[in-house]
Design a protein around this motif. Structure first.
Motif, PDB file in Angstrom:
ATOM      1  N   LEU A  52      12.961  -8.191   4.053  1.00 41.44           N
ATOM      2  CA  LEU A  52      12.105  -7.359   4.903  1.00 41.44           C
ATOM      3  C   LEU A  52      12.906  -6.233   5.551  1.00 41.44           C
ATOM      4  O   LEU A  52      12.470  -5.067   5.569  1.00 41.44           O
ATOM      5  CB  LEU A  52      11.443  -8.221   5.976  1.00 41.44           C
ATOM      6  CG  LEU A  52      10.309  -9.140   5.512  1.00 41.44           C
ATOM      7  CD1 LEU A  52       9.994 -10.186   6.575  1.00 41.44           C
ATOM      8  CD2 LEU A  52       9.053  -8.328   5.180  1.00 41.44           C
ATOM      9  N   VAL A  53      14.077  -6.561   6.070  1.00 45.24           N
ATOM     10  CA  VAL A  53      14.901  -5.535   6.732  1.00 45.24           C
ATOM     11  C   VAL A  53      15.384  -4.495   5.731  1.00 45.24           C
ATOM     12  O   VAL A  53      15.324  -3.280   5.998  1.00 45.24           O
ATOM     13  CB  VAL A  53      16.090  -6.195   7.460  1.00 45.24           C
ATOM     14  CG1 VAL A  53      17.079  -5.134   7.936  1.00 45.24           C
ATOM     15  CG2 VAL A  53      15.592  -7.019   8.643  1.00 45.24           C
ATOM     16  N   ALA A  68      18.492   6.929   0.225  1.00 42.98           N
ATOM     17  CA  ALA A  68      19.731   7.204  -0.506  1.00 42.98           C
ATOM     18  C   ALA A  68      20.805   6.169  -0.188  1.00 42.98           C
ATOM     19  O   ALA A  68      21.647   5.843  -1.031  1.00 42.98           O
ATOM     20  CB  ALA A  68      20.247   8.602  -0.173  1.00 42.98           C
ATOM     21  N   ALA A  69      20.777   5.642   1.036  1.00 45.21           N
ATOM     22  CA  ALA A  69      21.806   4.690   1.461  1.00 45.21           C
ATOM     23  C   ALA A  69      21.417   3.240   1.199  1.00 45.21           C
ATOM     24  O   ALA A  69      22.278   2.390   0.965  1.00 45.21           O
ATOM     25  CB  ALA A  69      22.098   4.877   2.948  1.00 45.21           C
ATOM     26  N   ALA A 120       0.807  -1.216   0.000  1.00 44.91           N
ATOM     27  CA  ALA A 120       0.000   0.000   0.000  1.00 44.91           C
ATOM     28  C   ALA A 120       0.841   1.266   0.000  1.00 44.91           C
ATOM     29  O   ALA A 120       0.532   2.232  -0.704  1.00 44.91           O
ATOM     30  CB  ALA A 120      -0.929  -0.009   1.214  1.00 44.91           C
ATOM     31  N   ALA A 121       1.910   1.303   0.784  1.00 45.97           N
ATOM     32  CA  ALA A 121       2.711   2.532   0.928  1.00 45.97           C
ATOM     33  C   ALA A 121       4.162   2.152   1.195  1.00 45.97           C
ATOM     34  O   ALA A 121       4.620   2.199   2.337  1.00 45.97           O
ATOM     35  CB  ALA A 121       2.159   3.397   2.064  1.00 45.97           C
ATOM     36  N   PRO A 122       4.915   1.779   0.166  1.00 46.18           N
ATOM     37  CA  PRO A 122       6.270   1.253   0.388  1.00 46.18           C
ATOM     38  C   PRO A 122       7.247   2.239   0.999  1.00 46.18           C
ATOM     39  O   PRO A 122       8.200   1.836   1.660  1.00 46.18           O
ATOM     40  CB  PRO A 122       6.711   0.837  -1.018  1.00 46.18           C
ATOM     41  CG  PRO A 122       5.863   1.649  -1.943  1.00 46.18           C
ATOM     42  CD  PRO A 122       4.550   1.786  -1.256  1.00 46.18           C
ATOM     43  N   ALA A 123       7.032   3.537   0.759  1.00 48.95           N
ATOM     44  CA  ALA A 123       7.986   4.538   1.243  1.00 48.95           C
ATOM     45  C   ALA A 123       7.579   5.141   2.582  1.00 48.95           C
ATOM     46  O   ALA A 123       8.322   5.965   3.143  1.00 48.95           O
ATOM     47  CB  ALA A 123       8.160   5.649   0.209  1.00 48.95           C
ATOM     48  N   ALA A 124       6.421   4.758   3.127  1.00 47.50           N
ATOM     49  CA  ALA A 124       5.950   5.329   4.384  1.00 47.50           C
ATOM     50  C   ALA A 124       6.824   4.868   5.547  1.00 47.50           C
ATOM     51  O   ALA A 124       7.258   3.715   5.595  1.00 47.50           O
ATOM     52  CB  ALA A 124       4.492   4.938   4.630  1.00 47.50           C
ATOM     53  N   SER A 130      15.071   0.950   3.683  1.00 42.79           N
ATOM     54  CA  SER A 130      15.014   1.844   2.521  1.00 42.79           C
ATOM     55  C   SER A 130      13.956   2.930   2.694  1.00 42.79           C
ATOM     56  O   SER A 130      14.056   3.996   2.093  1.00 42.79           O
ATOM     57  CB  SER A 130      14.734   1.047   1.245  1.00 42.79           C
ATOM     58  OG  SER A 130      13.402   0.562   1.216  1.00 42.79           O
ATOM     59  N   ALA A 131      12.940   2.663   3.535  1.00 37.86           N
ATOM     60  CA  ALA A 131      11.932   3.692   3.808  1.00 37.86           C
ATOM     61  C   ALA A 131      12.523   4.816   4.653  1.00 37.86           C
ATOM     62  O   ALA A 131      12.104   5.975   4.539  1.00 37.86           O
ATOM     63  CB  ALA A 131      10.730   3.073   4.517  1.00 37.86           C
TER      64      ALA A 131
END
Length: 392
Positions: free
Chosen positions: A284-285, A295-296, A234-238, A290-291
């Motif tokens: 998963l980690v 950049a890293a 639903a919200a990968p970057a949240a 990444s969220a």
């Protein structure tokens, strides 16, 4: 009720269609050998298109719904009769289902003028397969495996959504949903077979220590993993998704440690299951981190920990074990099988590391693709003859 063994004795047709794992494992592995080079050639020597589809989208589709769809079919067509006590799909029925899978792979090369019927042909396989799984499980009253039915149905629907991306605001959510469903299957089924096969090995070899039995911790970890994957879709970057994904990854790592894979370190057919499951925790980690640190920690590293790692390694682990067991061979890895495993693991490591080294990314992608194809070519060469001949 007739047993599976009795059904095999009655079957007199070609060995290839005597059991679901035979055509699907063999053809899916061969497709894994070919699909990655096809994509790379389209990028480097062509216009980046495969048929009427962008090469990257074609690659994603064929890995998730082509290769993995075929492997899942082979595995479940073999496992469901053991779960339900019902006769397996064999002969013409199996050949027809397999032909539908092959038609879906051919449909990926269709020109733009035939894109709509090609999508229908491709989508039909997983829909029909899901219906077969539902029929078998419901007919046997096997409620324990209803989650598997739901996951296969979700995969079929994700494939339909993938084809509708040009008409509906689906975006990459369809492919994330497919990845989530398959990782969910690995967590569910891999969480059953890995400690079970490890325990069988320790019992057979007089090892006193045992893997931890399935319990409350496993239930909590599976629930947490389901929530984490849903949040990622639903919200990968949240940030909240990142938190849940990271916690779920740690929980899966602890779950894996509880299975004590090192007890069976002398048997590659067992330790590879632990190595495959480890990629679930790593993926998963990495996606969780990444969220927080995009950049890293590139999100593609986490995705390929799932795909090249968990999916690629675990499917090879299950295909080799099932093939040996169902063709009457001892469940012991020979040196060629061990080489297949180590090549697949190397392919996954290189692919996950590639986005962390921008100056070497393209070269590392090429190395990973080569290792991937070699691993599956090894499977075709070593295990293909077993699937084409009757059991020993």
């Amino acid at each position: 009720m007739a047993t599976t063994a009795e059904s095999m004795r009655r079957y007199t047709g070609p060995a290839l269609f005597s059991f679901g794992f035979r055509p699907f494992f063999l053809a899916s592995a061969l497709w894994a050998v070919l699909a990655v080079p096809i994509w790379i050639v389209s990028l480097t020597l062509g216009d980046g298109m495969v048929g009427a589809t962008d090469g990257r989208a074609w690659h994603i589709h064929e890995m998730l719904f082509g290769y993995l769809g075929g492997v899942i079919a082979g595995f479940l067509l073999t496992a469901v009769p053991n779960w339900t006590g019902r006769l397996p799909v064999t002969g013409r029925g199996l050949a027809g289902l397999f032909a539908l899978w092959v038609a879906g792979r051919a449909a990926g090369f269709a020109p733009a003028s035939l894109s709509a019927p090609a999508a229908v042909v491709d989508a039909a396989f997983l829909i029909v397969f899901a219906a077969i799984v539902w029929r078998e499980v419901l007919a046997a009253g096997n409620r324990r495996n209803l989650p598997v039915c739901l996951m296969v149905t979700a995969l079929a629907l994700a494939n339909v959504a993938f084809h509708l991306r040009g008409f509906l605001p689906v975006g990459p959510g369809a492919e994330r949903a497919a990845v989530a469903v398959i990782i969910g299957l690995v967590a569910l089924i891999g969480g059953r077979v890995t400690p079970s096969f490890t325990q069988n090995w320790t019992l057979a070899h007089g090892v006193a220590a045992r893997p931890a039995p399935f319990g409350r911790f496993d239930q909590i970890t599976l629930a947490l993993t389901t929530v984490a994957l849903a949040a990622w879709v639903a919200a990968p970057a949240a940030l909240l998704s990142g938190v849940v994904m990271t916690v779920a990854g740690v929980a899966n790592a602890v779950r894996l440690l509880r299975w004590r894979g090192w007890l069976a370190r002398r048997e590659a057919l067992v330790w590879i299951l632990h190595a495959g499951y480890a990629w679930v925790a790593i993926g998963l980690v990495l996606l969780g981190l990444s969220a927080f640190f995009p950049a890293a920690v590139p999100f593609t590293a986490g995705i390929h920990a799932f795909t090249a790692g968990a999916m690629g390694v675990m499917t090879l682990a299950m295909m080799t074990r099932a093939t040996r067991g169902h063709t009457g061979r001892p469940r012991v890895a020979d040196r060629w099988t061990t080489l297949i495993y180590t090549t697949a693991l190397a392919a996954a490591v290189v692919r996950v590391c590639a986005p962390f080294h921008a100056e070497w990314t393209q070269s590392l992608l090429g190395v990973s693709a080569l290792l991937w194809s070699l691993a599956f070519l090894g499977f075709v060469l070593v295990y293909g003859p077993m699937m084409l001949r009757r059991s020993i």
